[in-house]
Design a protein around this motif. Structure first.
Motif, short mmCIF file in Angstrom:
data_model
loop_
_atom_site.label_atom_id
_atom_site.label_comp_id
_atom_site.label_asym_id
_atom_site.label_seq_id
_atom_site.Cartn_x
_atom_site.Cartn_y
_atom_site.Cartn_z
N UNK A 1 0.83 -1.19 0.00
CA UNK A 1 0.00 0.00 0.00
C UNK A 1 0.87 1.25 0.00
N UNK A 2 0.29 2.30 -0.46
CA UNK A 2 0.93 3.61 -0.40
C UNK A 2 0.97 4.03 1.07
N UNK A 3 2.07 4.57 1.57
CA UNK A 3 2.12 5.02 2.96
C UNK A 3 1.11 6.14 3.23
N UNK A 4 0.54 6.13 4.41
CA UNK A 4 -0.51 7.06 4.81
C UNK A 4 -0.29 8.52 4.48
N UNK A 5 0.88 9.09 4.79
CA UNK A 5 1.06 10.52 4.52
C UNK A 5 1.03 10.89 3.04
N UNK A 6 1.11 9.88 2.16
CA UNK A 6 1.10 10.15 0.73
C UNK A 6 -0.16 9.66 0.03
N UNK A 7 -1.14 9.23 0.80
CA UNK A 7 -2.39 8.74 0.22
C UNK A 7 -3.32 9.90 -0.12
N UNK A 8 -4.05 9.75 -1.23
CA UNK A 8 -5.07 10.73 -1.57
C UNK A 8 -6.34 10.43 -0.77
N UNK A 9 -7.22 11.40 -0.73
CA UNK A 9 -8.51 11.22 -0.05
C UNK A 9 -9.27 10.02 -0.65
N UNK A 10 -9.26 9.90 -1.97
CA UNK A 10 -9.97 8.80 -2.62
C UNK A 10 -9.35 7.45 -2.28
N UNK A 11 -8.04 7.39 -2.23
CA UNK A 11 -7.33 6.15 -1.88
C UNK A 11 -7.65 5.75 -0.44
N UNK A 12 -7.58 6.71 0.46
CA UNK A 12 -7.91 6.45 1.87
C UNK A 12 -9.35 5.94 1.98
N UNK A 13 -10.26 6.58 1.29
CA UNK A 13 -11.67 6.18 1.33
C UNK A 13 -11.83 4.75 0.82
N UNK A 14 -11.16 4.41 -0.26
CA UNK A 14 -11.25 3.04 -0.80
C UNK A 14 -10.70 2.02 0.18
N UNK A 15 -9.58 2.31 0.81
CA UNK A 15 -8.98 1.39 1.77
C UNK A 15 -9.91 1.19 2.96
N UNK A 16 -10.40 2.28 3.53
CA UNK A 16 -11.25 2.17 4.72
C UNK A 16 -12.60 1.54 4.40
N UNK A 17 -13.14 1.81 3.23
CA UNK A 17 -14.40 1.19 2.82
C UNK A 17 -14.23 -0.32 2.73
N UNK A 18 -13.14 -0.75 2.14
CA UNK A 18 -12.85 -2.18 2.03
C UNK A 18 -12.72 -2.82 3.41
N UNK A 19 -12.02 -2.15 4.31
CA UNK A 19 -11.84 -2.69 5.66
C UNK A 19 -13.16 -2.80 6.42
#
Length: 107
Positions: A1-19
């Motif tokens: 995964x891309x490290x947290x400080x470099x994640x976009x809002x959309x990427x973060x949303x996709x990761x958390x939605x999946x979890x």
């Protein structure tokens, strides 16, 4: 995964939605995404230096679909131009024949 400080809002949303779907946990994604985005100021403040080394497969295995990944790649390219951030990519075809994993023994 891309490290947290470099994640976009959309990427973060996709990761958390999946979890939240996989683990059947409460859906407080909007708040969690905002908290993560707010923490990203760390790469722009102070005199910290960040060296990020990613394997190419992180960029080839999409999270959130093509549009999310295109935005994420653009964000990585932009972040890599910041004075506090260095981004490196290990190519898929890197020769690893001389690298062997170190096995740890726990006693």
């Amino acid at each position: 995964m891309i490290p947290g400080p470099l994640q976009t809002r959309a990427y973060i949303t996709a990761v958390l939605t999946s979890l939240t779907r996989r683990r059947s946990i409460p859906d407080d994604i909007d708040d969690a995404v905002q908290i993560r985005v707010d923490k990203q100021t760390i790469i722009n403040t102070g005199d910290r230096q960040f060296a990020v080394l990613l394997e190419e497969n992180v960029l080839r295995h999409p999270i959130g679909g093509p549009e999310t990944m295109a935005g994420q790649l653009g964000h990585l390219l932009t972040a890599g131009t910041l004075p506090s951030v260095s981004v490196g990519i290990i190519p898929l075809d890197a020769d690893r024949s001389s690298l062997w994993p170190v096995e740890w023994l726990c006693r």
